[in-house]
Write a protein that holds these residues in place. Structure first.
Motif, PDB file in Angstrom:
ATOM      1  N   PHE A  82      -7.594   7.318   6.235  1.00 55.95           N
ATOM      2  CA  PHE A  82      -8.972   6.159   6.046  1.00 55.95           C
ATOM      3  C   PHE A  82      -9.235   5.025   6.983  1.00 55.95           C
ATOM      4  O   PHE A  82      -8.392   3.815   7.456  1.00 55.95           O
ATOM      5  CB  PHE A  82      -8.410   5.578   4.462  1.00 55.95           C
ATOM      6  N   PHE A 108      -6.396   0.347  -3.120  1.00 55.26           N
ATOM      7  CA  PHE A 108      -6.419   0.025  -1.960  1.00 55.26           C
ATOM      8  C   PHE A 108      -4.994   1.286  -1.878  1.00 55.26           C
ATOM      9  O   PHE A 108      -4.956   1.663  -1.151  1.00 55.26           O
ATOM     10  CB  PHE A 108      -6.413  -0.675  -2.270  1.00 55.26           C
ATOM     11  N   ARG A 109      -4.512   0.206  -2.926  1.00 53.60           N
ATOM     12  CA  ARG A 109      -2.397   0.751  -2.343  1.00 53.60           C
ATOM     13  C   ARG A 109      -2.780   2.086  -2.612  1.00 53.60           C
ATOM     14  O   ARG A 109      -1.950   3.119  -2.048  1.00 53.60           O
ATOM     15  CB  ARG A 109      -1.448   0.547  -4.201  1.00 53.60           C
ATOM     16  N   THR A 111      -5.167   4.224  -1.808  1.00 56.81           N
ATOM     17  CA  THR A 111      -5.929   5.093  -1.325  1.00 56.81           C
ATOM     18  C   THR A 111      -4.621   5.168   0.048  1.00 56.81           C
ATOM     19  O   THR A 111      -4.787   5.841   0.665  1.00 56.81           O
ATOM     20  CB  THR A 111      -6.534   4.630  -0.867  1.00 56.81           C
ATOM     21  N   VAL A 112      -4.341   4.360   1.165  1.00 54.14           N
ATOM     22  CA  VAL A 112      -3.556   4.113   1.764  1.00 54.14           C
ATOM     23  C   VAL A 112      -1.780   4.729   2.167  1.00 54.14           C
ATOM     24  O   VAL A 112      -1.625   5.351   2.942  1.00 54.14           O
ATOM     25  CB  VAL A 112      -3.234   2.482   2.232  1.00 54.14           C
ATOM     26  N   THR A 113      -1.311   4.498   1.132  1.00 53.74           N
ATOM     27  CA  THR A 113       0.300   5.622   0.542  1.00 53.74           C
ATOM     28  C   THR A 113      -0.547   6.571   0.596  1.00 53.74           C
ATOM     29  O   THR A 113       0.219   7.792   0.771  1.00 53.74           O
ATOM     30  CB  THR A 113       0.836   5.648  -0.867  1.00 53.74           C
ATOM     31  N   CYS A 115      -2.319   8.412   2.451  1.00 55.84           N
ATOM     32  CA  CYS A 115      -2.864   8.769   3.913  1.00 55.84           C
ATOM     33  C   CYS A 115      -2.306   8.714   4.745  1.00 55.84           C
ATOM     34  O   CYS A 115      -0.847   8.590   4.669  1.00 55.84           O
ATOM     35  CB  CYS A 115      -4.084   7.856   4.263  1.00 55.84           C
ATOM     36  N   VAL A 118      -3.561   5.689   8.687  1.00 51.30           N
ATOM     37  CA  VAL A 118      -4.684   4.430   8.546  1.00 51.30           C
ATOM     38  C   VAL A 118      -4.689   3.724   9.928  1.00 51.30           C
ATOM     39  O   VAL A 118      -4.625   3.028  10.247  1.00 51.30           O
ATOM     40  CB  VAL A 118      -3.998   3.821   7.425  1.00 51.30           C
ATOM     41  N   ALA A 120      -7.723   0.746  10.978  1.00 51.18           N
ATOM     42  CA  ALA A 120      -7.636  -0.543  10.303  1.00 51.18           C
ATOM     43  C   ALA A 120      -8.243  -1.897  11.243  1.00 51.18           C
ATOM     44  O   ALA A 120      -8.062  -1.360  12.383  1.00 51.18           O
ATOM     45  CB  ALA A 120      -6.695  -1.668  10.037  1.00 51.18           C
ATOM     46  N   ALA A 129      -2.303  -3.176   4.612  1.00 53.59           N
ATOM     47  CA  ALA A 129      -2.303  -1.678   4.614  1.00 53.59           C
ATOM     48  C   ALA A 129      -0.348  -1.425   4.809  1.00 53.59           C
ATOM     49  O   ALA A 129       0.092  -0.567   4.281  1.00 53.59           O
ATOM     50  CB  ALA A 129      -2.870  -0.407   5.861  1.00 53.59           C
ATOM     51  N   ARG A 130      -0.219  -2.469   5.604  1.00 54.89           N
ATOM     52  CA  ARG A 130       1.606  -2.196   6.137  1.00 54.89           C
ATOM     53  C   ARG A 130       2.334  -2.852   5.021  1.00 54.89           C
ATOM     54  O   ARG A 130       3.739  -3.134   4.824  1.00 54.89           O
ATOM     55  CB  ARG A 130       2.051  -3.113   7.685  1.00 54.89           C
ATOM     56  N   VAL A 138      -0.052   3.117  11.049  1.00 52.74           N
ATOM     57  CA  VAL A 138      -1.084   2.258  10.617  1.00 52.74           C
ATOM     58  C   VAL A 138      -1.508   1.905  12.201  1.00 52.74           C
ATOM     59  O   VAL A 138      -0.700   1.752  12.777  1.00 52.74           O
ATOM     60  CB  VAL A 138      -0.900   1.172   9.799  1.00 52.74           C
TER      61      VAL A 138
END
Length: 357
Positions: A82, A108-109, A111-113, A115, A118, A120, A129-130, A138
């Motif tokens: 992402f 958002f949560r 999506t990042v979880t 992937c 990530v 940024a 994201a972290r 990340v």
């Protein structure tokens, strides 16, 4: 690696500056990059990922899909990345509904979880994201510019100072909030004028405006033909996530920059080194007046800004970071699932469960 990016379009500004700009660097490391438009229809998203199983990694750019669509994509592809350059879990600075949006936050949560990696655009976005994934998943890769495309501003002695602002009709809303200060600059600095490079224009009493219709083919030359770049954004959570593209463009063209210290602007612009940070109207007027009166100062600060972009925010620098991130991705996710059709049950937004392959 064979990479495919799912983006709004290949011509979209985010895709151009954050993905396709690095094609040469990726190719030099043995990677290939294709870009596909994200499907907009419900049925298109139901099929998302079916034809991507042969790729080594899929890059989802910026778009927050419904959790069910993210789950489908995750199950169907080998590795998922992402890339984002805005505080996408929030509404923007101009929304009448305020910043917080539970739907965006949940997407958002999800999506990042989902992937494996990530990417940024700055530390503020990476920190968000972290909160949901381990730090080693990340990476920060700034938005970058191709410095070679930008002529260097001449900064000849004498003449009226020409300020420049570049942006879209949506970000022009922010500049319109800044109108009282711009008008004050026009009244206080004789001969000052503002060059707007945009798809929409505004007027500011007391400050003459030069209208320049934005074009990808000419924006670098139009910026370099000015004297001082200006960057103003609202002080709010959305703006703290911005990646400062316009400031980097000004600096690539050898312009000193006056900006308010919000988000990455406080990193890019350093007082009496690459420009001036200003918060109050008096500080803005003082900074513009000093630059208007001293061509040598403009040249010195502009040269330092261009050097900074070459070293840290150029396409070459960003390409190196992308290649390093992909090498780490391969090392961590060393055994991708074999490409195969997966039969799965999915709960759709209408509440009905269906099987898809």
């Amino acid at each position: 690696m064979r990479l495919v990016a799912l983006a709004e379009s290949e011509s979209h500004v985010c895709c151009r500056y954050r993905l396709t700009a690095f094609r040469a660097a990726l190719a030099g490391a043995g990677h290939t990059l294709e870009v596909r438009a994200l499907p907009r229809s419900w049925f298109g998203r139901l099929a998302l990922g079916r034809d991507l199983t042969s790729y080594d990694a899929v890059v989802l750019q910026r778009k927050l899909l419904p959790p069910w669509a993210v789950a489908l994509l995750r199950r169907r592809v080998r590795r998922l990345v992402f890339d984002f350059d805005d505080a996408v879990w929030l509404r923007d600075s101009y929304s009448p509904k305020g910043f917080d949006d539970p739907k965006r936050a949940a997407r958002f949560r999800a999506t990042v979880t989902a992937c494996d990696l990530v990417i940024a655009g700055n530390d503020y976005l990476a920190a968000a994201a972290r909160k949901f994934v381990p730090a080693d998943r990340v990476r920060v890769i700034p938005t970058c510019v191709d410095v070679a495309k930008y002529p260097v501003a001449e900064h000849g002695p004498g003449g009226a100072v020409r300020l420049v602002w570049v942006g879209s009709s949506s970000t022009l809303k922010g500049l319109e909030r800044f109108a009282p200060t711009l008008s004050a600059i026009g009244r206080a600095v004789p001969g000052a004028r503002l060059k707007l490079v945009s798809d929409r224009f505004a007027g500011f009493p007391g400050l003459p405006v030069e209208r320049c219709v934005w074009s990808e083919a000419t924006d670098a030359e139009e910026i370099a033909a000015a004297d001082v770049g200006i960057g103003w954004v609202p002080e709010d959570p959305w703006s703290r996530g911005k990646c400062g593209l316009k400031v980097l463009q000004y600096q690539a063209a050898g312009l000193p920059v006056v900006a308010n210290p919000v988000g990455v602007q406080a990193e890019f612009v350093r007082n009496d080194e690459t420009g001036f940070l200003a918060t109050t109207t008096d500080e803005w007027v003082h900074a513009v007046r000093a630059l208007a009166a001293d061509a040598a100062l403009r040249k010195r600060l502009g040269a330092a800004g261009r050097h900074q972009v070459e070293a840290r925010y150029s396409v070459a620098a960003g390409g190196t970071k992308w290649c390093a991130a992909l090498a780490d991705l391969v090392a961590r996710v060393a055994a991708p699932r074999p490409a195969r059709m997966i039969r799965e049950a999915v709960r759709l937004p209408n509440g009905r469960g269906v099987h898809v392959e």
